[in-house]
Motif scaffolding. Structure first.
Motif, PDB file in Angstrom:
ATOM      1  N   PRO A 187      -8.545  -2.611  -0.433  1.00  0.00           N
ATOM      2  CA  PRO A 187      -7.935  -1.287  -0.322  1.00  0.00           C
ATOM      3  C   PRO A 187      -7.656  -0.911   1.135  1.00  0.00           C
ATOM      4  O   PRO A 187      -8.394  -1.304   2.033  1.00  0.00           O
ATOM      5  CB  PRO A 187      -9.004  -0.366  -0.911  1.00  0.00           C
ATOM      6  CG  PRO A 187     -10.299  -1.052  -0.604  1.00  0.00           C
ATOM      7  CD  PRO A 187      -9.994  -2.536  -0.637  1.00  0.00           C
ATOM      8  N   ASN A 188      -6.594  -0.157   1.341  1.00  0.00           N
ATOM      9  CA  ASN A 188      -6.341   0.467   2.639  1.00  0.00           C
ATOM     10  C   ASN A 188      -6.506   1.968   2.440  1.00  0.00           C
ATOM     11  O   ASN A 188      -5.584   2.638   1.992  1.00  0.00           O
ATOM     12  CB  ASN A 188      -4.931   0.160   3.138  1.00  0.00           C
ATOM     13  CG  ASN A 188      -4.614   0.917   4.418  1.00  0.00           C
ATOM     14  OD1 ASN A 188      -5.474   1.599   4.975  1.00  0.00           O
ATOM     15  ND2 ASN A 188      -3.387   0.816   4.884  1.00  0.00           N
ATOM     16  N   PRO A 189      -7.683   2.507   2.768  1.00  0.00           N
ATOM     17  CA  PRO A 189      -7.902   3.938   2.571  1.00  0.00           C
ATOM     18  C   PRO A 189      -7.041   4.802   3.500  1.00  0.00           C
ATOM     19  O   PRO A 189      -6.900   5.993   3.292  1.00  0.00           O
ATOM     20  CB  PRO A 189      -9.398   4.123   2.857  1.00  0.00           C
ATOM     21  CG  PRO A 189      -9.820   2.927   3.636  1.00  0.00           C
ATOM     22  CD  PRO A 189      -8.856   1.821   3.330  1.00  0.00           C
ATOM     23  N   HIS A 190      -6.452   4.181   4.514  1.00  0.00           N
ATOM     24  CA  HIS A 190      -5.648   4.934   5.498  1.00  0.00           C
ATOM     25  C   HIS A 190      -4.152   4.656   5.335  1.00  0.00           C
ATOM     26  O   HIS A 190      -3.405   4.725   6.298  1.00  0.00           O
ATOM     27  CB  HIS A 190      -6.078   4.563   6.923  1.00  0.00           C
ATOM     28  CG  HIS A 190      -7.553   4.576   7.124  1.00  0.00           C
ATOM     29  ND1 HIS A 190      -8.304   5.724   7.094  1.00  0.00           N
ATOM     30  CD2 HIS A 190      -8.435   3.562   7.322  1.00  0.00           C
ATOM     31  CE1 HIS A 190      -9.580   5.424   7.277  1.00  0.00           C
ATOM     32  NE2 HIS A 190      -9.687   4.119   7.408  1.00  0.00           N
ATOM     33  N   PHE A 191      -3.720   4.334   4.103  1.00  0.00           N
ATOM     34  CA  PHE A 191      -2.322   3.912   3.921  1.00  0.00           C
ATOM     35  C   PHE A 191      -1.313   4.968   4.368  1.00  0.00           C
ATOM     36  O   PHE A 191      -0.188   4.640   4.733  1.00  0.00           O
ATOM     37  CB  PHE A 191      -2.062   3.492   2.464  1.00  0.00           C
ATOM     38  CG  PHE A 191      -2.181   4.620   1.465  1.00  0.00           C
ATOM     39  CD1 PHE A 191      -1.095   5.430   1.185  1.00  0.00           C
ATOM     40  CD2 PHE A 191      -3.380   4.860   0.809  1.00  0.00           C
ATOM     41  CE1 PHE A 191      -1.204   6.465   0.274  1.00  0.00           C
ATOM     42  CE2 PHE A 191      -3.499   5.883  -0.110  1.00  0.00           C
ATOM     43  CZ  PHE A 191      -2.403   6.699  -0.378  1.00  0.00           C
ATOM     44  N   ALA A 231       0.802  -1.223   0.000  1.00  0.00           N
ATOM     45  CA  ALA A 231       0.000   0.000   0.000  1.00  0.00           C
ATOM     46  C   ALA A 231       0.839   1.278   0.000  1.00  0.00           C
ATOM     47  O   ALA A 231       0.303   2.370  -0.111  1.00  0.00           O
ATOM     48  CB  ALA A 231      -0.935   0.002   1.213  1.00  0.00           C
ATOM     49  N   ARG A 276      -3.504   2.619  -6.255  1.00  0.00           N
ATOM     50  CA  ARG A 276      -4.215   1.342  -6.321  1.00  0.00           C
ATOM     51  C   ARG A 276      -4.723   1.014  -7.729  1.00  0.00           C
ATOM     52  O   ARG A 276      -4.530  -0.099  -8.227  1.00  0.00           O
ATOM     53  CB  ARG A 276      -5.373   1.368  -5.321  1.00  0.00           C
ATOM     54  CG  ARG A 276      -6.198   0.113  -5.317  1.00  0.00           C
ATOM     55  CD  ARG A 276      -7.201   0.137  -4.171  1.00  0.00           C
ATOM     56  NE  ARG A 276      -8.139  -0.946  -4.334  1.00  0.00           N
ATOM     57  CZ  ARG A 276      -9.435  -0.776  -4.563  1.00  0.00           C
ATOM     58  NH1 ARG A 276      -9.940   0.438  -4.648  1.00  0.00           N
ATOM     59  NH2 ARG A 276     -10.219  -1.812  -4.704  1.00  0.00           N
ATOM     60  N   SER A 293      -2.016  -1.097   7.239  1.00  0.00           N
ATOM     61  CA  SER A 293      -2.180  -2.182   6.259  1.00  0.00           C
ATOM     62  C   SER A 293      -2.192  -3.548   6.944  1.00  0.00           C
ATOM     63  O   SER A 293      -2.949  -4.439   6.543  1.00  0.00           O
ATOM     64  CB  SER A 293      -1.053  -2.143   5.222  1.00  0.00           C
ATOM     65  OG  SER A 293      -1.195  -1.021   4.386  1.00  0.00           O
ATOM     66  N   GLY A 324      -2.933   0.416  -1.556  1.00  0.00           N
ATOM     67  CA  GLY A 324      -3.258   1.754  -1.056  1.00  0.00           C
ATOM     68  C   GLY A 324      -2.968   2.796  -2.110  1.00  0.00           C
ATOM     69  O   GLY A 324      -3.777   3.035  -2.995  1.00  0.00           O
TER      70      GLY A 324
END
Length: 193
Positions: free
Chosen positions: A70-74, A10, A54, A81, A51
């Protein structure tokens, strides 16, 4: 023992200048090498955490080849992650142990992942790490007893600190090529020499 693999991919690759996930080595992207290693291993479940970039990265591998989330907070660092990968695993697959691996170690293959699993079975320890450059690191296997701590990591904290805090429950396997990871264009050039 059911084993899950979480591939962390990510990051923003800020030092490289473009997504390291799509950098090429031996005719494949670094991410594809990681996916192949996970898919060819004896693990039961796999998940890829994406992330930054992506959409661009997703075009470079067949989506059906591995579940990807998905990691929206990468931007919050590696720990975010790890948490998202763990949440996915625990929700859908309930593994007894997980292997955490990165996408920027080109020499990680199914053999080393299988060795982590085999070593855990033989030694019975809750953590099996790779040893290189006078330390331990990823890929690294954690048993269920350490899942809570993985979920409590913050910031750019990786899983290594958990392993070092539990030396009594840790066994390391030698993996000298583990020290090779790709962060810069120079790393990539050295690799392709």
């Amino acid at each position: 023992m059911k084993t899950g693999i979480i591939i962390l991919a990510a990051g923003e690759s800020s030092r490289l200048g473009y997504p390291k996930q799509i950098a090429q080595f031996n005719g494949k992207t670094l991410l594809q090498l990681a996916i192949d290693a996970a898919n060819d291993s004896k693990a039961d479940k796999r998940v890829l955490v994406l992330g930054a970039f992506r959409d661009e990265i997703k075009k470079t591998f067949p989506g059906a080849s591995i579940p990807n989330i998905p990691n929206p907070h990468f931007q919050k660092g590696m720990s975010s992650s790890i948490k998202i990968g763990m949440e996915y695993m625990l929700k859908f697959d309930k593994p007894d142990q997980v292997i955490i691996m990165l996408c920027d170690q080109p020499f990680v293959d199914a053999k080393i992942l299988n060795k982590l699993i085999a070593t855990q079975k033989k030694e019975g320890k809750g953590i099996v790490a790779c040893a290189y450059s006078k330390t331990i690191g990823v890929p690294i296997l954690f048993g269920e007893a350490h899942f809570k701590e993985l979920m409590e990591l913050t910031g750019d904290e990786g899983a290594k600190n958990i392993a070092l805090a539990h030396e009594d429950d840790l066994v390391a396997i030698p993996f000298p090529k583990g020290k090779v990871d790709i962060d810069t264009e120079e790393d990539l050039r050295d690799l392709n020499l």
